[in-house]
Design a protein around this motif. Sequence first.
Motif, PDB file in Angstrom:
ATOM      1  N   ASN A  42       0.740  -0.923  -0.063  1.00  0.00           N
ATOM      2  CA  ASN A  42      -0.053   0.046   0.105  1.00  0.00           C
ATOM      3  C   ASN A  42       0.973   1.297   0.134  1.00  0.00           C
ATOM      4  O   ASN A  42       0.414   2.392  -0.513  1.00  0.00           O
ATOM      5  N   MET A  43       1.995   1.155   0.650  1.00  0.00           N
ATOM      6  CA  MET A  43       2.994   2.268   0.635  1.00  0.00           C
ATOM      7  C   MET A  43       3.665   2.502  -0.719  1.00  0.00           C
ATOM      8  O   MET A  43       4.084   3.816  -0.875  1.00  0.00           O
ATOM      9  N   MET A  44       4.168   1.525  -1.217  1.00  0.00           N
ATOM     10  CA  MET A  44       5.136   1.586  -2.237  1.00  0.00           C
ATOM     11  C   MET A  44       4.676   1.125  -3.483  1.00  0.00           C
ATOM     12  O   MET A  44       5.343   1.389  -4.563  1.00  0.00           O
ATOM     13  N   ALA A  45       3.846   0.167  -3.850  1.00  0.00           N
ATOM     14  CA  ALA A  45       3.548  -0.437  -4.921  1.00  0.00           C
ATOM     15  C   ALA A  45       2.559   0.785  -5.713  1.00  0.00           C
ATOM     16  O   ALA A  45       1.807   1.304  -5.045  1.00  0.00           O
ATOM     17  N   ARG A  46       2.661   0.562  -6.848  1.00  0.00           N
ATOM     18  CA  ARG A  46       1.750   1.229  -7.804  1.00  0.00           C
ATOM     19  C   ARG A  46       0.577   0.245  -8.408  1.00  0.00           C
ATOM     20  O   ARG A  46       1.011  -0.804  -8.746  1.00  0.00           O
ATOM     21  N   PRO A  47      -0.531   0.555  -8.645  1.00  0.00           N
ATOM     22  CA  PRO A  47      -1.663  -0.209  -9.327  1.00  0.00           C
ATOM     23  C   PRO A  47      -1.082  -0.498 -10.629  1.00  0.00           C
ATOM     24  O   PRO A  47      -0.358   0.615 -11.377  1.00  0.00           O
ATOM     25  N   ALA A  48      -1.390  -1.332 -11.461  1.00  0.00           N
ATOM     26  CA  ALA A  48      -0.980  -1.816 -12.890  1.00  0.00           C
ATOM     27  C   ALA A  48      -1.802  -0.825 -13.719  1.00  0.00           C
ATOM     28  O   ALA A  48      -2.826  -0.250 -13.426  1.00  0.00           O
TER      29      ALA A  48
END
Length: 289
Positions: free
Chosen positions: A53-59
């Motif tokens: 939730n903090m670091m990943a971006r949605p595809a």
Amino acid sequence: MSIKVIVKISNIIRKKTALGIIAGLIGASTALILNLSGLLDIWELKTWDLRVNMMARPAETTDKIRVIFLDQKSLDWGEEVNGLSWPWPREVYGAIIRFCQRSGARAIVFDVLFSEQSLYGVEDDRALADAISGSENFIGAVTLSPDEGSEETWPAYAPEPVFKVAGLDEWLSAMDSSDIVFSKASFPVEEICSAAYALGDVQSNPDKDNVHRRAALFHVFNGRVVPSLALGAYLAAHPDIELKIEPGYMTVGDRRIPIDNQGKAIINFRGPSGTHKSYNAAEVIQSEI
């Protein structure tokens, strides 16, 4: 005097060593208890969610997917307007299929397992089968399992899988295939199953906290590769695409997808609910008729 100092230092070292050993034993015991109880796994899963939730971006999203929900609003419409109790006659779904066909859908996927004959008789199953037969890209649902299902071999009436995975035998021999190769399955009834272009597996195991973070791209049953329903939809829209598997990766066309030893890939969410445009089944059926 020097002897007394050496003795004191030696005693201090022994005490620190003993305390270190005790602390190590306590830490190891705590970790063992947490691991055996499953709490360590839950902790890892929850911290994984936090990191994502903090670091990943949605595809990157796509405008090429539409979702049709058989929701409560549709069920209420069926009963109040048409006097249709649940389950609906299966010929009703034909209107949805025909709407998708006329709209130019490259793949039509039903996440419904019609494993029992229709309450309205075999002619109702045949009516749905007739609608499906008009689609060269219809993916039906099948459920594979290690211990549940009525079939232990591939039924003669079921469409043979059209998707081949290069390197699969070598990959399976090098992995623990118990989570990939299943011995039982539940298929749709013959009339509906035989009309489909291909079948997709809807079996899915969430993590211990009942959250889906990884998804199997395929399973194997009776020597046949059965893609997940999602991958099956993509392959139906791209029938000439090549599949290859190797340790750590599955290649789908020009996409190289990281996988674990169970053939699972991390789910790269495209966004919150509603990211893909959706409709309820009643809207689609009314539009078609």
